[in-house]
Design a protein around this motif. Sequence first.
Motif, PDB file in Angstrom:
ATOM      1  N   VAL A  43       0.856  -1.188   0.000  1.00 56.51           N
ATOM      2  CA  VAL A  43       0.000   0.000   0.000  1.00 56.51           C
ATOM      3  C   VAL A  43       0.889   1.234   0.000  1.00 56.51           C
ATOM      4  N   THR A  44       0.480   2.230  -0.772  1.00 53.99           N
ATOM      5  CA  THR A  44       1.191   3.509  -0.836  1.00 53.99           C
ATOM      6  C   THR A  44       0.233   4.610  -0.418  1.00 53.99           C
ATOM      7  N   LEU A  45       0.668   5.451   0.488  1.00 59.63           N
ATOM      8  CA  LEU A  45      -0.122   6.576   0.981  1.00 59.63           C
ATOM      9  C   LEU A  45       0.580   7.860   0.583  1.00 59.63           C
ATOM     10  N   THR A  46      -0.147   8.743  -0.086  1.00 61.81           N
ATOM     11  CA  THR A  46       0.379  10.071  -0.398  1.00 61.81           C
ATOM     12  C   THR A  46      -0.567  11.102   0.189  1.00 61.81           C
ATOM     13  N   LEU A  47      -0.006  12.093   0.860  1.00 64.88           N
ATOM     14  CA  LEU A  47      -0.808  13.114   1.528  1.00 64.88           C
ATOM     15  C   LEU A  47      -0.440  14.507   1.025  1.00 64.88           C
ATOM     16  N   SER A  48      -1.455  15.333   0.817  1.00 69.39           N
ATOM     17  CA  SER A  48      -1.204  16.733   0.502  1.00 69.39           C
ATOM     18  C   SER A  48      -1.145  17.563   1.780  1.00 69.39           C
ATOM     19  N   ARG A  49      -1.693  16.990   2.861  1.00 68.67           N
ATOM     20  CA  ARG A  49      -1.676  17.633   4.183  1.00 68.67           C
ATOM     21  C   ARG A  49      -2.004  16.568   5.211  1.00 68.67           C
ATOM     22  N   LEU A  50      -1.758  16.865   6.470  1.00 71.48           N
ATOM     23  CA  LEU A  50      -2.148  15.952   7.543  1.00 71.48           C
ATOM     24  C   LEU A  50      -3.638  16.097   7.817  1.00 71.48           C
ATOM     25  N   PRO A  51      -4.291  15.035   8.249  1.00 74.26           N
ATOM     26  CA  PRO A  51      -5.718  15.133   8.570  1.00 74.26           C
ATOM     27  C   PRO A  51      -5.956  16.001   9.803  1.00 74.26           C
ATOM     28  N   SER A  52      -7.096  16.653   9.802  1.00 71.24           N
ATOM     29  CA  SER A  52      -7.500  17.404  10.991  1.00 71.24           C
ATOM     30  C   SER A  52      -8.522  16.549  11.730  1.00 71.24           C
ATOM     31  N   GLY A  53      -8.124  16.028  12.859  1.00 72.53           N
ATOM     32  CA  GLY A  53      -8.987  15.145  13.625  1.00 72.53           C
ATOM     33  C   GLY A  53      -8.795  13.696  13.218  1.00 72.53           C
ATOM     34  N   GLY A  54      -9.406  12.814  13.975  1.00 70.04           N
ATOM     35  CA  GLY A  54      -9.220  11.390  13.756  1.00 70.04           C
ATOM     36  C   GLY A  54     -10.310  10.729  12.941  1.00 70.04           C
ATOM     37  N   GLU A  55     -11.328  11.472  12.519  1.00 70.96           N
ATOM     38  CA  GLU A  55     -12.402  10.887  11.727  1.00 70.96           C
ATOM     39  C   GLU A  55     -12.021  10.956  10.252  1.00 70.96           C
ATOM     40  N   LEU A  56     -11.725   9.803   9.673  1.00 67.90           N
ATOM     41  CA  LEU A  56     -11.264   9.724   8.294  1.00 67.90           C
ATOM     42  C   LEU A  56     -12.137   8.779   7.493  1.00 67.90           C
ATOM     43  N   GLY A  57     -12.142   8.982   6.199  1.00 66.00           N
ATOM     44  CA  GLY A  57     -12.894   8.109   5.316  1.00 66.00           C
ATOM     45  C   GLY A  57     -12.092   7.783   4.079  1.00 66.00           C
ATOM     46  N   LEU A  58     -12.467   6.686   3.432  1.00 67.21           N
ATOM     47  CA  LEU A  58     -11.871   6.260   2.164  1.00 67.21           C
ATOM     48  C   LEU A  58     -12.983   6.114   1.141  1.00 67.21           C
ATOM     49  N   ARG A  59     -12.753   6.636  -0.049  1.00 64.79           N
ATOM     50  CA  ARG A  59     -13.699   6.455  -1.148  1.00 64.79           C
ATOM     51  C   ARG A  59     -12.971   5.670  -2.234  1.00 64.79           C
ATOM     52  N   GLY A  60     -13.413   4.452  -2.487  1.00 65.04           N
ATOM     53  CA  GLY A  60     -12.808   3.644  -3.533  1.00 65.04           C
ATOM     54  C   GLY A  60     -13.043   4.290  -4.884  1.00 65.04           C
ATOM     55  N   GLU A  61     -11.975   4.458  -5.650  1.00 66.17           N
ATOM     56  CA  GLU A  61     -12.081   5.091  -6.961  1.00 66.17           C
ATOM     57  C   GLU A  61     -12.103   4.055  -8.080  1.00 66.17           C
ATOM     58  N   ASN A  62     -11.187   3.087  -8.029  1.00 70.05           N
ATOM     59  CA  ASN A  62     -11.178   2.061  -9.057  1.00 70.05           C
ATOM     60  C   ASN A  62     -10.312   0.884  -8.628  1.00 70.05           C
ATOM     61  N   ALA A  63     -10.438  -0.174  -9.382  1.00 64.50           N
ATOM     62  CA  ALA A  63      -9.576  -1.345  -9.247  1.00 64.50           C
ATOM     63  C   ALA A  63      -9.405  -1.914 -10.645  1.00 64.50           C
ATOM     64  N   VAL A  64      -8.166  -2.155 -11.039  1.00 63.09           N
ATOM     65  CA  VAL A  64      -7.847  -2.695 -12.354  1.00 63.09           C
ATOM     66  C   VAL A  64      -7.085  -3.992 -12.125  1.00 63.09           C
ATOM     67  N   ALA A  65      -7.572  -5.095 -12.730  1.00 63.21           N
ATOM     68  CA  ALA A  65      -6.959  -6.396 -12.484  1.00 63.21           C
ATOM     69  C   ALA A  65      -6.629  -7.102 -13.792  1.00 63.21           C
ATOM     70  N   SER A  66      -5.543  -7.884 -13.741  1.00 61.78           N
ATOM     71  CA  SER A  66      -5.139  -8.717 -14.867  1.00 61.78           C
ATOM     72  C   SER A  66      -4.181  -9.787 -14.350  1.00 61.78           C
TER      73      SER A  66
END
Length: 105
Positions: A43-66
């Motif tokens: 897994v790779t995490l890239t951040l433009s800034r640190l989160p404010s607070g501990g409530e975070l969410g993830l929105r799945g954008e895509n998955a490409v498989a082969s």
Amino acid sequence: MAVLPLVAGEPTSPFECAAMAADLTNQVCHWGSRGVGYINADVTLTLSRLPSGGELGLRGENAVASAGISVGTATLYDRARALGTCVVTALSNAERLIDLADGDR
């Protein structure tokens, strides 16, 4: 996502919260009607800034498989707005799906 201390008595840093959320990218991108069909390899995490607070969410954008390999991407956000991207590389586990909805495991 609840913010649990990594070390008893020590507060969890904003970066640690983001890293814990990023670890769930495989489930967000690969959870199908029969369970999770892929094993998280990286897994790779890239951040433009640190989160404010501990409530975070993830929105799945895509998955490409082969050929048994999948790459999934998700957007990480806090209550204010998007703050980063998570990319997961995963290996097919079609023969042994992981059903996280099953309370017996």
